[in-house]
Motif scaffolding. Structure first.
Motif, PDB file in Angstrom:
ATOM      1  N   MET A 439       0.905  -1.260  -0.080  1.00  0.00           N
ATOM      2  CA  MET A 439       0.009  -0.164   0.020  1.00  0.00           C
ATOM      3  C   MET A 439       1.058   1.449   0.124  1.00  0.00           C
ATOM      4  O   MET A 439       0.529   2.205  -0.601  1.00  0.00           O
ATOM      5  CB  MET A 439      -0.962  -0.095   1.026  1.00  0.00           C
ATOM      6  N   ARG A 440       1.944   1.230   0.670  1.00  0.00           N
ATOM      7  CA  ARG A 440       2.899   2.166   0.796  1.00  0.00           C
ATOM      8  C   ARG A 440       3.453   2.624  -0.689  1.00  0.00           C
ATOM      9  O   ARG A 440       3.470   3.774  -1.129  1.00  0.00           O
ATOM     10  CB  ARG A 440       4.346   1.886   1.388  1.00  0.00           C
ATOM     11  N   TYR A 441       3.559   1.676  -1.490  1.00  0.00           N
ATOM     12  CA  TYR A 441       4.199   2.278  -2.804  1.00  0.00           C
ATOM     13  C   TYR A 441       2.888   2.446  -3.596  1.00  0.00           C
ATOM     14  O   TYR A 441       3.153   3.438  -4.665  1.00  0.00           O
ATOM     15  CB  TYR A 441       4.511   0.570  -3.494  1.00  0.00           C
ATOM     16  N   LEU A 442       1.655   1.975  -3.376  1.00  0.00           N
ATOM     17  CA  LEU A 442       0.356   2.599  -4.235  1.00  0.00           C
ATOM     18  C   LEU A 442       0.078   3.950  -3.669  1.00  0.00           C
ATOM     19  O   LEU A 442      -0.218   4.935  -4.615  1.00  0.00           O
ATOM     20  CB  LEU A 442      -0.708   1.765  -3.676  1.00  0.00           C
ATOM     21  N   LYS A 443       0.421   4.402  -2.360  1.00  0.00           N
ATOM     22  CA  LYS A 443       0.386   5.777  -2.034  1.00  0.00           C
ATOM     23  C   LYS A 443       1.321   6.650  -2.577  1.00  0.00           C
ATOM     24  O   LYS A 443       0.919   7.856  -3.016  1.00  0.00           O
ATOM     25  CB  LYS A 443       0.332   5.858  -0.259  1.00  0.00           C
ATOM     26  N   LEU A 444       2.514   6.073  -2.677  1.00  0.00           N
ATOM     27  CA  LEU A 444       3.352   7.013  -3.233  1.00  0.00           C
ATOM     28  C   LEU A 444       2.980   7.323  -4.791  1.00  0.00           C
ATOM     29  O   LEU A 444       3.258   8.336  -5.259  1.00  0.00           O
ATOM     30  CB  LEU A 444       4.951   6.351  -3.345  1.00  0.00           C
ATOM     31  N   ALA A 445       2.526   6.186  -5.423  1.00  0.00           N
ATOM     32  CA  ALA A 445       2.163   6.321  -6.835  1.00  0.00           C
ATOM     33  C   ALA A 445       1.136   7.523  -7.181  1.00  0.00           C
ATOM     34  O   ALA A 445       1.278   8.266  -7.874  1.00  0.00           O
ATOM     35  CB  ALA A 445       1.723   5.000  -7.507  1.00  0.00           C
ATOM     36  N   GLU A 446       0.368   7.369  -6.070  1.00  0.00           N
ATOM     37  CA  GLU A 446      -0.733   8.364  -6.072  1.00  0.00           C
ATOM     38  C   GLU A 446      -0.487   9.625  -5.909  1.00  0.00           C
ATOM     39  O   GLU A 446      -0.594  10.763  -6.608  1.00  0.00           O
ATOM     40  CB  GLU A 446      -1.926   7.981  -5.028  1.00  0.00           C
ATOM     41  N   ALA A 447       0.372   9.830  -4.776  1.00  0.00           N
ATOM     42  CA  ALA A 447       0.888  11.261  -4.767  1.00  0.00           C
ATOM     43  C   ALA A 447       1.616  11.838  -5.760  1.00  0.00           C
ATOM     44  O   ALA A 447       1.810  13.167  -6.243  1.00  0.00           O
ATOM     45  CB  ALA A 447       1.889  11.195  -3.386  1.00  0.00           C
ATOM     46  N   CYS A 448       2.576  10.640  -6.456  1.00  0.00           N
ATOM     47  CA  CYS A 448       3.365  11.254  -7.795  1.00  0.00           C
ATOM     48  C   CYS A 448       2.510  11.727  -8.809  1.00  0.00           C
ATOM     49  O   CYS A 448       2.675  12.975  -9.429  1.00  0.00           O
ATOM     50  CB  CYS A 448       4.203  10.063  -8.152  1.00  0.00           C
TER      51      CYS A 448
END
Length: 772
Positions: A439-448
């Motif tokens: 989920m951390r990777y997904l959150k970073l993807a969304e923020a990017c």
């Protein structure tokens, strides 16, 4: 005696912070061991109770048991044995804690003389011994010697696996020593790392308190008295929860008093401190007097919504919903039994404290006072996201994907002042672990994606159209997600947007980014704003690259969302599953390699291929496994077979004329990258040379070592390695190079580790078994 069963029960009592029952169990067990004349059990129990008496500041009792243990070992003729050395170390620790420093030093020296003949030099027992000697030197005022012994301990700790806790303890001790010899910035680095490691592991014991205490001392020296006071308050809570109000607790209290005095006797707007002090003054005595049978079942603290829970309160915060008070959390069962009476007792407590009066508003009137544990978490996290399983044992399932970031931040902020039962804190610690890796990777993807869309793309377009309202909205949206990205990168939950920037300001590693955000907001020149946005994008890109989330430095952050999404899917695999997936993916690529002489027999041998490849990847860390599998799969889908490239590059040495015909098929390698490759190759060649000397029988059955030994039909270890790592991406090569360098610096041999994995996969117990 059932010694093992008693020790397990003892460990459980320690985990429950039930020191009274632990001491009673040990005293009863010692008496029974004496009656049964079970000397081995008796020595074990002596060691345990010496440690317990030391931790609870019962010095005279610890000395008495130490004397009995020494006499018992003499009777058992244990001098020079490992149990003897272990017991001496335990007694030395007790003497150190009680102030018998010279006696302690003599015992430490004896243990130091015994260990080389009893344990390997890289054993963690050596690290523990050096750590303890350093603590003694701290007590003796020789802080430089203390630091030197700690650095010896740290070297040993880093040579071992799964030692994050020990590393954190050593960093914490180093911080304390460095503060004493005026190496303040070194101390800051050490206590910051210690706190980070402890929090990642969910550790909140006396060691964590020591790191917080060093942070408090550092802040006190910097005249940041209120922040220092908060550190000491948190440390006191840890000590009290784990060991009670012992001598260390009282020293921390003295430090806290000094902070208040230095701040002119003021707490400023430190609501957490105010509420903790209010609880200690009024709440704790009320609970003890009126609800003694429930005292251990009532968790108390300040957690949830509100600037004071985050430590962000200031003068403006006092206008509403701020002031002395605290929260209480109980089970449904306790609430049914005493809920009404407990809330009424809370309501009768004084409204004014230390010159402050609590002002309640309709929105915040229920934030303090009594809550059920379930009710508190359900209110913050949502009915559908929080599920408790079972009645006797609390087990919680949380759907973090559906919970707003700010709700999660509110659930883990503030401070728990007391929690005898530990239920409330257990759920809190579960949440504090942060987003799962995927989920951390997904959150970073969304923020990017949202930063790029808002600040890098839409803002520029709207500014060019002179649509100032749309431009401002786009810019704000982009900056919001830039700040969220920083929290995600730090394994933290972003708070409510009104505190996003405040939280970033307090993170020293984000100082440049915080400055850029402020400049972007106050800048009136849109062209200058665009330039500042791109500078911020560059900073964020570097952050993601340096934390190993992304593979290349590309400042348009939306570019990285595909990689982050793909890595998030890989994160569902365990390390073992990643190793398996790499071997399977490589074998598929290996199967498609075309040879001039036709298909090689090894291309049909999955059994051998998988064991040889897995043995290599089993030595890697998780970051390397994720990066390599991502690289390989991505390139393979593009039609680039890295296995084929590897064998092709080997031909530069084994078949140079044929290589010249195919060299232009492969990606060009820069001069700088070639230098890095050669540096890595030389280190690993030395590993293999060392291995061959130690295990010549195994080396005879392996590849030749050096490129100079290559022939058309025989590829050396050096040439094979060079060909393989020449296919790595820049990021993968960087990770691999650091990995190899760290092994070399800690005197670990990668060739031996890899071959040892291989022999295990083939069913042997050790390298020595194959040798024989």
């Amino acid at each position: 005696m059932q010694t093992e069963k008693i020790i397990k029960k003892l460990d459980l009592l320690f985990r429950q912070n039930n020191g009274y029952e632990a001491q009673k169990l040990l005293e009863d067990s010692i008496q029974k061991a004496k009656e049964e004349q079970d000397q081995n059990a008796l020595l074990i129990f002596y060691n345990e109770i010496i440690g317990l008496k030391r931790e609870t500041s019962q010095a005279l009792d610890s000395y008495a048991y130490a004397e009995e243990a020494l006499a018992l070992m003499q009777h058992m003729d244990l001098a020079g044995t490992r149990p003897y050395a272990t017991t001496l170390l335990n007694i030395a620790n007790a003497y150190r804690a009680g102030g018998k420093l010279e006696d302690s030093l003599e015992l430490y020296k004896e243990v130091l003389s015994l260990y080389p003949g009893l344990v390997p030099k890289e054993d963690m027992l050596f690290a523990s011994l050096n750590n303890n000697i350093s603590l003694l030197y701290q007590e003796m005022g020789d802080f430089r010697s203390a630091r030197d012994y700690l650095l010896k301990a740290l070297t040993i700790v880093k040579q071992n696996k799964d030692t994050a806790f020990e590393e954190a303890v050593t960093y914490s001790n180093l911080a304390a020593a460095c503060l004493q010899i005026e190496e303040e910035e070194e101390a800051k680095w050490y206590f910051t790392e210690a706190i980070r490691l402890f929090e990642e592991q969910g550790v909140r014991d006396a060691h964590y308190a020591a790191a917080l205490s060093s942070q408090g001392t550092y802040l006190y020296k910097k005249a940041e008295f209120l922040k220092a006071a908060d550190c000491f308050t948190q440390a006191m809570a840890c000590i009290k929860a784990s060991l009670g109000e012992n001598d260390y607790y009282r020293r921390l209290l003295a430090n806290l008093t000094a902070c208040r005095s230095a701040a002119g006797g003021k707490t400023g707007c430190d609501g957490l401190y105010l509420c903790h002090a209010y609880y200690e003054t009024y709440g704790k005595p009320m609970i003890h007097k009126d609800f003694p049978e429930y005292e251990g079942k009532i968790a108390v603290g300040l957690v949830g919504e509100g600037s004071d829970c985050f430590g962000y309160d200031d003068d403006i915060s006092r206008d509403h919903d701020w002031g002395p008070g605290f929260c209480m959390w109980v089970s449904d069962e306790v609430f049914k039994a005493i809920g009404v009476q407990l809330q009424e007792a809370y309501d009768r407590l004084p409204k004014e404290f230390m010159g402050y009066t609590r002002r309640e508003t309709p929105q915040g009137k229920d934030r303090m006072g009594l809550h059920t544990i379930d009710g508190f978490y359900r209110r913050l996290l949502g009915e559908n996201n929080y599920k408790r399983i079972g009645d006797m044992v609390w087990k919680v399932e949380l759907d973090l994907a559906e919970i707003p970031d700010e709700a999660l931040a509110a659930a883990v902020n503030g401070e728990v002042f007391a929690d005898g039962e530990g239920t409330f804190s257990a759920i809190r610690q579960q949440l504090k672990a942060g987003f799962p890796e995927r989920m951390r990777y997904l959150k970073l993807a969304e923020a990017c994606a949202k930063f790029s869309q808002g600040a890098q793309y839409n803002f520029r377009r709207m500014a060019e159209r002179k649509d100032q309202v749309a431009a401002a909205l786009s810019l704000t949206e982009g900056l919001r997600h830039a700040m969220k990205l920083m929290y995600y990168a730090n394994r933290e939950y972003p708070p409510h947007e009104k505190w996003l920037y405040r939280g970033i300001l307090e993170k020293s590693e984000y100082a440049e980014k915080a400055d850029l955000i402020q400049k972007i907001i106050i800048c009136k020149d849109e062209k200058q704003q665009v330039m500042l946005v791109e500078k911020l994008a560059e900073n964020l890109c570097n952050l993601l690259y340096e934390r190993n989330f992304i593979s290349i430095r590309e400042n348009y952050l939306d570019y990285h969302t595909t990689e982050l999404f793909r890595k998030s899917a890989l994160c569902e695999k365990s390390d073992e599953e990643l190793v398996e997936a790499i071997a399977e993916t490589e074998y598929d690529a290996f199967d498609k390699v075309r040879n001039e002489g036709g298909r090689a027999s090894c291309q049909n041998d999955w059994y051998t291929f998988s064991r040889m490849r897995k043995s290599q990847y089993m030595t890697w860390n998780r970051t390397m496994l994720l990066q390599y599998l991502y690289d390989f799969q991505t390139e393979y889908e593009k039609g680039h077979n890295m296995i084929e490239e590897k064998y092709g590059r080997m031909m530069e040495s084994t078949a140079p004329l044929e290589y010249a015909k195919i060299a232009d098929r492969f990606p060009a390698i820069s001069k700088e990258k070639k230098q890095i490759i050669e540096a890595i190759v030389q280190i690993q060649v030395s590993f293999m040379e060392e291995f061959a000397k130690k295990y010549p029988h195994l080396a005879e059955n392996a590849r030749t070592i050096h490129t100079r030994e290559d022939s058309t039909y025989d590829t050396s270890y050096e040439t094979y390695l060079r060909g393989e790592i020449s296919t790595y991406s820049d990021k993968m090569l960087e990770l691999y190079g650091r990995f190899v360098a760290e092994l070399a610096s800690s005197e670990k041999n990668l060739a031996a580790l890899t071959i040892e994995n291989s022999v295990h996969l083939y069913g042997y117990k050790s390298l020595e078994d194959v040798k024989q």
